[in-house]
Design an enzyme around this catalytic site. Sequence first.
Site, PDB file in Angstrom:
ATOM      1  N   ARG A   1       0.826  -1.209   0.000  1.00  0.00           N
ATOM      2  CA  ARG A   1       0.000   0.000   0.000  1.00  0.00           C
ATOM      3  C   ARG A   1       0.867   1.269   0.000  1.00  0.00           C
ATOM      4  NH1 ARG A   1      -2.378  -0.093   4.758  1.00  0.00           N
ATOM      5  NH2 ARG A   1      -1.144   1.678   5.418  1.00  0.00           N
TER       6      ARG A   1
ATOM      7  N   TYR B   1     -15.457  16.395 -15.626  1.00  0.00           N
ATOM      8  CA  TYR B   1     -16.076  15.073 -15.516  1.00  0.00           C
ATOM      9  C   TYR B   1     -17.074  15.089 -14.345  1.00  0.00           C
ATOM     10  CZ  TYR B   1     -16.255  10.085 -14.401  1.00  0.00           C
ATOM     11  OH  TYR B   1     -16.680   8.813 -14.116  1.00  0.00           O
TER      12      TYR B   1
ATOM     13  N   ASP C   1      -6.352  18.064 -15.413  1.00  0.00           N
ATOM     14  CA  ASP C   1      -6.754  16.691 -15.707  1.00  0.00           C
ATOM     15  C   ASP C   1      -6.519  16.482 -17.200  1.00  0.00           C
ATOM     16  OD1 ASP C   1      -8.109  14.370 -16.434  1.00  0.00           O
ATOM     17  OD2 ASP C   1      -9.640  14.612 -14.883  1.00  0.00           O
TER      18      ASP C   1
ATOM     19  N   LYS D   1      -8.307   5.012 -19.221  1.00  0.00           N
ATOM     20  CA  LYS D   1      -8.732   5.405 -20.577  1.00  0.00           C
ATOM     21  C   LYS D   1      -7.618   5.134 -21.587  1.00  0.00           C
ATOM     22  CE  LYS D   1     -12.204   6.903 -18.217  1.00  0.00           C
ATOM     23  NZ  LYS D   1     -13.400   6.083 -18.106  1.00  0.00           N
TER      24      LYS D   1
HETATM   25  C1  LIG Z   1     -11.671  13.518 -17.485  1.00  0.00           C
HETATM   26  C2  LIG Z   1     -11.796  12.404 -16.498  1.00  0.00           C
HETATM   27  N1  LIG Z   1     -11.143  12.489 -15.339  1.00  0.00           N
HETATM   28  C3  LIG Z   1     -11.225  11.516 -14.406  1.00  0.00           C
HETATM   29  C4  LIG Z   1     -12.000  10.389 -14.623  1.00  0.00           C
HETATM   30  C5  LIG Z   1     -12.084   9.342 -13.561  1.00  0.00           C
HETATM   31  O1  LIG Z   1     -11.310   8.223 -13.913  1.00  0.00           O
HETATM   32  P1  LIG Z   1     -11.601   6.760 -13.346  1.00  0.00           P
HETATM   33  O2  LIG Z   1     -12.834   6.267 -14.011  1.00  0.00           O
HETATM   34  O3  LIG Z   1     -10.364   5.992 -13.703  1.00  0.00           O
HETATM   35  O4  LIG Z   1     -11.800   6.899 -11.881  1.00  0.00           O
HETATM   36  C6  LIG Z   1     -12.694  10.253 -15.823  1.00  0.00           C
HETATM   37  C7  LIG Z   1     -13.535   9.081 -16.065  1.00  0.00           C
HETATM   38  O5  LIG Z   1     -14.235   8.974 -17.055  1.00  0.00           O
HETATM   39  C8  LIG Z   1     -12.599  11.299 -16.789  1.00  0.00           C
HETATM   40  O6  LIG Z   1     -13.253  11.233 -17.943  1.00  0.00           O
END
Ligand SMILES: Cc1ncc(COP(=O)(O)O)c(C=O)c1O
Length: 381
Positions: free
Chosen positions: A45, A98, A170, A195
Amino acid sequence: MPEELFGPSRPLLPPIYNSAVYTFPDLDALEAVYRREVPGFIYARDGHPNAEWLAAELVRLENGRWAIVTASGMAAIALTCAATLQAGDLVVASRRLYGRTLQLLTEELPRWHIRTCLVDLDDESAVVQALAQRPKWFLVETLSNPTLRVANLFRLVRWCRQHDCRLIVDNTFATPALCRPLELGADLVVESLTKMIGGHSQVTLGAVIGMESDWHDRFRRTCSIWGWTGNAFDCWLAWQGLQTLTMRMQQASATAARLADWLAQLPGISRVIYPGRTDHPDHVLARELFREQYGNMLSVELSGGRQAINQFLRRQQVIVLAPSLGDVRTICTHPDSTSHRYAPAEEKQREGITPGLLRISVGLEPLEVLQQAFLRGLGLA
Ligand SMILES: Cc1ncc(COP(=O)(O)O)c(C=O)c1O
């Protein structure tokens, strides 16, 4: 380790170290690892080799100084909040984030007495006003979902510096293949590795990539305390996904660009959103910010609305409905019933998120295969 099994041979791939804990010959050795006088691991961890290998690749690709791999993209954003904020703080964020990130900022953080001011990045005076309130940081997405608006990182870096505010980006939709925010002066990049970076929809992971060394120590400690470290098997898979990120993005971007132009002249399609097209509101900015490609994401509006989308999906054999992105296969999602399901009607109207809008994550199929899939889906073939 059964080194004797290998003789002079060595495995081509790095091993998966799934061990939850590490052994030590004596207390002095344990102490030396605790004190970081020698390399080593103690408890998974806190860190493990597969996370370290993946982190090293992310540091190289994003041109950062350190990276921490987390159990999901949301864990990376939660870690950022937990490591940097305390009661009474204010943060600023783009409205176009998101959905789960917005929920974290506007529903979870207030429970810890942390306020979020959401701003429209197009509204310069709102951004400057928000920055004047001395926020801890400003969070934006390089490319927003689903309208693929591009954050003006050049301007945001300048404004944030003037106000002594950290800029957090992000970079999930763009990935370092398109844009490296840290090179432009951002303080931290967060990314969902689930992704395009993982690339095959088989891992759930995230990462935080930074520059400042005291943030590194703080983030590492917070990640371990809250238990957000990514697991070894997923890190191993994502490490392999990363080896082909640049090539996958190149090919998917090239296909997406040609597909977008082709779709724009197709009957039954009322709107095509792609930052590589000159009719996109941020095309000029995207040309300056991105590395001569515009990504694998595009959105299209079907003139027949929700019903036309249902027909499109029922006729499909190639483009499947799957609420994610960045796979080697082309997948699509319906923002109105997924990411923006709970968004107020006026916001959906303002952002152009209509019942006919379909977000497409272009994969590695040949262009002709996708064109055929659209013709079939629209009842044109
Ligand atoms: C722009 C963006 N940031 C963060 C996330 C969160 O990622 P995770 O699904 O791996 O938690 C997503 C998920 O679709 C996203 O599209």
